[in-house]
Design a protein around this motif. Structure first.
Motif, PDB file in Angstrom:
ATOM      1  N   THR A   2     -83.746 -47.281 -16.274  1.00 27.44           N
ATOM      2  CA  THR A   2     -83.357 -48.401 -15.406  1.00 27.44           C
ATOM      3  C   THR A   2     -84.506 -49.363 -15.171  1.00 27.44           C
ATOM      4  OG1 THR A   2     -81.725 -47.014 -14.300  1.00 27.44           O
ATOM      5  CG2 THR A   2     -82.434 -48.988 -13.139  1.00 27.44           C
ATOM      6  N   ARG A 198     -77.591 -43.646  -4.311  1.00 30.93           N
ATOM      7  CA  ARG A 198     -78.523 -44.210  -5.279  1.00 30.93           C
ATOM      8  C   ARG A 198     -78.150 -45.639  -5.672  1.00 30.93           C
ATOM      9  NH1 ARG A 198     -79.879 -39.507  -8.903  1.00 30.93           N
ATOM     10  NH2 ARG A 198     -80.689 -38.758  -6.913  1.00 30.93           N
ATOM     11  N   GLY A 199     -76.847 -45.909  -5.789  1.00 29.96           N
ATOM     12  CA  GLY A 199     -76.432 -47.262  -6.156  1.00 29.96           C
ATOM     13  C   GLY A 199     -76.875 -48.290  -5.125  1.00 29.96           C
ATOM     14  N   GLU A 200     -76.719 -47.963  -3.852  1.00 30.32           N
ATOM     15  CA  GLU A 200     -77.110 -48.884  -2.784  1.00 30.32           C
ATOM     16  C   GLU A 200     -78.624 -49.043  -2.729  1.00 30.32           C
ATOM     17  OE1 GLU A 200     -75.269 -47.451   0.764  1.00 30.32           O
ATOM     18  OE2 GLU A 200     -73.276 -47.382  -0.155  1.00 30.32           O
TER      19      GLU A 200
END
Length: 261
Positions: A2, A198-200
């Motif tokens: 990422t 984790r996305g936030e």
């Protein structure tokens, strides 16, 4: 992946775009045509990607963007803010003003060279996590910030002496910090969030990063007319040096406290 993939994409995109400007008669059509195909392929590929999180009720609600930092990650996130700002503001400087520097300071008007300025910074940045990954945290972030600061000093020297070779050396050195420090912080923060958080958290990381990527560069663009290009870039680099120094100290201070008797 990422943290490295945006930098690798910047490097490849800048280099190929510069080549398109140099060797095709319609670079805009080629560049955006290829990007359209890449995005279409990516959209189709997403349909085949397996889900990594257990599905829950509320599919429509999950589409609403959310930005938050888990409690466990807040102290590390706050400590890393100067690093995020310095790293991405440096990227914004290159993407916005490097072609103008090539033309007005070094007397070069070449799409390939313009692309190389971005490709060297981002390409070295994409490779830097591998170079610094052998060190334990927080040393990669410390070394990355120190490299970024040294690169900025070399870039300022290159502008003062009109040395193109020194400019690219400084760009490569700064690139180590560009990718190394950012990747190190992402790898520090990610384990502090549970899978559903984790996305936030990543949204928060990239909101800060892309604001630093865009807003200082926009301000610099407005200052070029009243201050001049060279003075604006030198001032921009000077501010980044200060931010990088704060970022280095923030990352080094906990290590120093642990080492104290």
């Amino acid at each position: 992946i990422t943290s490295v993939s945006p930098l690798a994409g910047l490097a490849l995109g800048a280099l190929l775009t510069g080549m398109a400007v140099r060797w095709t008669g319609q670079p805009v059509t080629w560049v955006f045509g290829v990007l359209a195909l890449v995005f279409a392929f990516g959209a189709a590929l997403v349909l085949w990607m397996p889900e990594t999180v257990t599905p829950r009720a509320g599919a429509l609600a999950s589409l609403v963007p959310r930005v938050s930092i888990p409690v466990r990650a807040r102290a590390e996130f706050a400590r890393g803010l100067p690093v995020f700002v310095a790293v991405w503001a440096l990227g914004g400087l290159f993407l916005s003003l490097a072609p103008s520097l090539m033309h007005h300071v070094f007397g070069i008007d070449s799409g390939v060279v313009n692309g190389l300025t971005i490709a060297v910074l981002s390409g070295v940045g994409a490779a830097a996590p591998t170079l610094l990954g052998r060190f334990a945290a927080p040393r990669p972030a410390i070394l990355g910030m120190a490299s970024l600061a040294l690169g900025l000093v070399l870039l300022l020297a290159a502008l003062a002496t009109r040395s193109l070779a020194l400019f690219f050396v400084g760009t490569a050195v700064a690139g180590i910090g560009f990718g190394g420090a950012f990747s190190a912080l992402v790898q520090t923060l990610a384990p502090l969030a549970q899978s559903h958080e984790r996305g936030e958290l990543f949204a928060a990381i990239f909101v800060v990063s892309y604001l630093a990527f865009s807003l200082p560069a926009m301000l610099a663009g407005f200052l070029v007319a009243p201050l001049g290009l060279l003075a604006t870039v030198e001032g921009y680099a000077g501010v980044l040096l200060l931010v990088a120094a704060v970022g280095t100290w923030n990352q080094w201070a906990p290590l120093r406290r642990r080492a104290a008797p």
